[in-house]
Design a protein around this motif. Structure first.
Motif, PDB file in Angstrom:
ATOM      1  N   LEU A 184     -35.918 -37.654   0.244  1.00 21.78           N
ATOM      2  CA  LEU A 184     -35.263 -38.764   0.964  1.00 21.78           C
ATOM      3  C   LEU A 184     -34.338 -39.728   0.151  1.00 21.78           C
ATOM      4  N   THR A 185     -34.512 -39.995  -0.897  1.00 20.82           N
ATOM      5  CA  THR A 185     -34.053 -40.847  -1.726  1.00 20.82           C
ATOM      6  C   THR A 185     -33.239 -40.382  -2.911  1.00 20.82           C
ATOM      7  N   GLY A 186     -33.475 -39.096  -3.469  1.00 20.12           N
ATOM      8  CA  GLY A 186     -32.956 -38.421  -4.592  1.00 20.12           C
ATOM      9  C   GLY A 186     -33.513 -39.226  -5.948  1.00 20.12           C
ATOM     10  N   LEU A 187     -34.359 -40.144  -5.786  1.00 17.26           N
ATOM     11  CA  LEU A 187     -34.894 -40.585  -6.938  1.00 17.26           C
ATOM     12  C   LEU A 187     -36.072 -39.629  -7.442  1.00 17.26           C
ATOM     13  N   PRO A 188     -36.346 -39.918  -8.876  1.00 15.80           N
ATOM     14  CA  PRO A 188     -37.383 -38.889  -9.370  1.00 15.80           C
ATOM     15  C   PRO A 188     -38.789 -39.412  -9.171  1.00 15.80           C
ATOM     16  N   TYR A 189     -39.277 -38.973  -8.237  1.00 13.43           N
ATOM     17  CA  TYR A 189     -40.873 -39.415  -7.920  1.00 13.43           C
ATOM     18  C   TYR A 189     -41.613 -38.190  -8.361  1.00 13.43           C
ATOM     19  N   LEU A 190     -41.183 -37.059  -8.499  1.00 16.88           N
ATOM     20  CA  LEU A 190     -42.167 -35.658  -8.772  1.00 16.88           C
ATOM     21  C   LEU A 190     -42.626 -35.910 -10.230  1.00 16.88           C
ATOM     22  N   SER A 191     -43.760 -35.717 -10.708  1.00 15.39           N
ATOM     23  CA  SER A 191     -44.325 -35.457 -11.964  1.00 15.39           C
ATOM     24  C   SER A 191     -45.277 -33.991 -12.184  1.00 15.39           C
ATOM     25  N   ASP A 192     -45.786 -33.794 -13.135  1.00 14.98           N
ATOM     26  CA  ASP A 192     -46.689 -32.653 -13.267  1.00 14.98           C
ATOM     27  C   ASP A 192     -48.141 -32.851 -12.722  1.00 14.98           C
ATOM     28  N   SER A 193     -48.186 -34.083 -12.501  1.00 17.14           N
ATOM     29  CA  SER A 193     -49.624 -34.435 -11.808  1.00 17.14           C
ATOM     30  C   SER A 193     -49.626 -34.560 -10.329  1.00 17.14           C
ATOM     31  N   SER A 194     -48.213 -34.544  -9.641  1.00 24.10           N
ATOM     32  CA  SER A 194     -48.074 -34.910  -8.366  1.00 24.10           C
ATOM     33  C   SER A 194     -48.876 -34.012  -7.458  1.00 24.10           C
ATOM     34  N   ASP A 195     -49.421 -34.562  -6.378  1.00 26.05           N
ATOM     35  CA  ASP A 195     -49.998 -33.750  -5.402  1.00 26.05           C
ATOM     36  C   ASP A 195     -48.743 -33.281  -4.244  1.00 26.05           C
ATOM     37  N   LEU A 196     -49.198 -32.208  -3.517  1.00 23.52           N
ATOM     38  CA  LEU A 196     -48.367 -32.029  -2.203  1.00 23.52           C
ATOM     39  C   LEU A 196     -49.143 -32.805  -1.022  1.00 23.52           C
ATOM     40  N   ASP A 197     -48.359 -33.705  -0.395  1.00 21.58           N
ATOM     41  CA  ASP A 197     -48.949 -34.480   0.785  1.00 21.58           C
ATOM     42  C   ASP A 197     -48.321 -33.778   2.097  1.00 21.58           C
ATOM     43  N   LEU A 198     -49.181 -33.438   2.849  1.00 27.20           N
ATOM     44  CA  LEU A 198     -48.995 -32.811   4.131  1.00 27.20           C
ATOM     45  C   LEU A 198     -49.390 -33.189   5.400  1.00 27.20           C
ATOM     46  N   LEU A 199     -48.694 -32.942   6.449  1.00 28.29           N
ATOM     47  CA  LEU A 199     -49.286 -33.284   7.783  1.00 28.29           C
ATOM     48  C   LEU A 199     -49.280 -31.929   8.733  1.00 28.29           C
ATOM     49  N   TRP A 200     -50.385 -31.699   9.107  1.00 27.66           N
ATOM     50  CA  TRP A 200     -50.381 -30.602  10.070  1.00 27.66           C
ATOM     51  C   TRP A 200     -50.896 -31.128  11.730  1.00 27.66           C
ATOM     52  N   PRO A 201     -49.969 -30.941  12.463  1.00 25.70           N
ATOM     53  CA  PRO A 201     -50.151 -31.197  13.705  1.00 25.70           C
ATOM     54  C   PRO A 201     -51.164 -30.251  14.521  1.00 25.70           C
ATOM     55  N   LEU A 202     -52.427 -31.139  15.033  1.00 28.16           N
ATOM     56  CA  LEU A 202     -53.204 -30.393  15.436  1.00 28.16           C
ATOM     57  C   LEU A 202     -52.948 -29.801  16.750  1.00 28.16           C
ATOM     58  N   SER A 203     -52.076 -30.384  17.535  1.00 29.43           N
ATOM     59  CA  SER A 203     -51.357 -29.673  18.843  1.00 29.43           C
ATOM     60  C   SER A 203     -50.671 -28.474  18.814  1.00 29.43           C
ATOM     61  N   ALA A 204     -50.140 -28.215  17.300  1.00 31.38           N
ATOM     62  CA  ALA A 204     -49.388 -26.762  16.916  1.00 31.38           C
ATOM     63  C   ALA A 204     -50.482 -25.855  16.627  1.00 31.38           C
ATOM     64  N   ALA A 205     -51.678 -26.379  16.265  1.00 29.73           N
ATOM     65  CA  ALA A 205     -52.741 -25.220  15.611  1.00 29.73           C
ATOM     66  C   ALA A 205     -53.491 -24.735  16.916  1.00 29.73           C
ATOM     67  N   LYS A 206     -53.413 -23.545  17.441  1.00 29.82           N
ATOM     68  CA  LYS A 206     -54.097 -22.881  18.418  1.00 29.82           C
ATOM     69  C   LYS A 206     -55.322 -22.895  18.256  1.00 29.82           C
ATOM     70  N   GLN A 207     -56.016 -22.578  17.231  1.00 29.51           N
ATOM     71  CA  GLN A 207     -57.235 -22.596  16.670  1.00 29.51           C
ATOM     72  C   GLN A 207     -57.515 -23.292  15.246  1.00 29.51           C
ATOM     73  N   ALA A 208     -58.130 -24.535  15.679  1.00 32.38           N
ATOM     74  CA  ALA A 208     -58.295 -25.290  14.293  1.00 32.38           C
ATOM     75  C   ALA A 208     -59.127 -24.469  13.010  1.00 32.38           C
ATOM     76  N   GLY A 209     -60.144 -23.955  13.740  1.00 31.06           N
ATOM     77  CA  GLY A 209     -61.018 -23.037  12.428  1.00 31.06           C
ATOM     78  C   GLY A 209     -60.160 -22.166  11.582  1.00 31.06           C
ATOM     79  N   PRO A 210     -59.617 -21.399  12.443  1.00 31.33           N
ATOM     80  CA  PRO A 210     -58.656 -20.559  11.216  1.00 31.33           C
ATOM     81  C   PRO A 210     -57.654 -21.228  10.605  1.00 31.33           C
ATOM     82  N   LEU A 211     -56.836 -22.186  11.272  1.00 32.28           N
ATOM     83  CA  LEU A 211     -55.797 -23.143  10.379  1.00 32.28           C
ATOM     84  C   LEU A 211     -56.573 -23.682   9.113  1.00 32.28           C
ATOM     85  N   LEU A 212     -57.718 -24.237   9.201  1.00 31.60           N
ATOM     86  CA  LEU A 212     -58.363 -24.963   8.191  1.00 31.60           C
ATOM     87  C   LEU A 212     -58.710 -23.987   7.126  1.00 31.60           C
TER      88      LEU A 212
END
Length: 215
Positions: free
Chosen positions: A127-155
């Protein structure tokens, strides 16, 4: 903007509103990247309110990149000073900003659920073009529960991808009541989980959250 903005929403401040913030926090105005944040068209993120926040204002966060100390700055704005708002970016849109070593994992995640969104270092770099990522960065994600027909298999699919990923997969499954860290939802239905919502943190059971309500 009559309804509260969802946590993780990305907003942009008016120039006048950001000037008012800098006047309230003169120690922040001494940092050029912060003082010019809104003028550069960069967003802020909606966060959970803290005890020190002023009632009636929208609580917002601004995480600085590692080159500027990786400081997490908390500010607040009047709704009238917010000129735009949007959900965090889709992972598919932010993928181009990711390191090459992440691409195979991102492709697996997108095949699993194209609607997945991202926040954290990857989102901010996109979004900013600034250097935020490093070798130790996590990948932070948001999964919508409404889009997952079955939560068990998704997890179980997320867990399988996480085991093979070169980075840590962090983030939440988001439902009507808020978000729960995905690893917490891999337990039994009776297990207690923390639900992070717009108003704060509550607890419920895994089964209740996956059913879309707080017990």
């Amino acid at each position: 903007m009559l309804e509260p903005l969802a946590r993780h929403s990305m907003v942009k401040a008016s120039t006048a509103g950001w000037t008012a913030v800098m006047n309230r926090y003169p120690e922040l105005a001494s940092e050029p990247i912060v003082a010019g944040w809104a003028h550069a068209g960069r967003p802020l993120i909606v966060r959970r309110p803290a005890c020190s926040d002023t009632a009636g204002l929208v609580p917002l966060g601004l995480p600085l990149p590692p080159s500027h100390g990786k400081q997490r700055i908390a500010v607040s704005l009047a709704t009238a000073d917010i000129v735009a708002s949007a959900p965090p970016p889709l992972l598919a849109d932010a993928a181009a900003a990711a390191p090459a070593t992440w691409h195979a994992t991102i492709e697996k995640l997108l095949r699993l659920l194209p609607e997945i969104r991202t926040y954290g270092s990857l989102a901010w770099q996109h979004l900013t073009g600034l250097p935020y990522l490093s070798d130790s960065s996590d990948l932070d994600l948001l999964w919508p529960l409404s889009a997952a027909k079955q939560a068990g298999p998704l997890l179980s699919d997320i867990a399988r991808i996480a085991k093979q990923a070169p980075m840590r997969l962090d983030g939440e499954i988001t439902g009507p009541t808020g978000g729960v860290q995905w690893r917490e939802l891999t337990g039994t239905d009776a297990d207690e989980v923390l639900v992070k919502g717009e108003g704060g943190v509550t607890t419920t059971t895994r089964a209740a959250f996956l059913a879309g309500h707080v017990s």
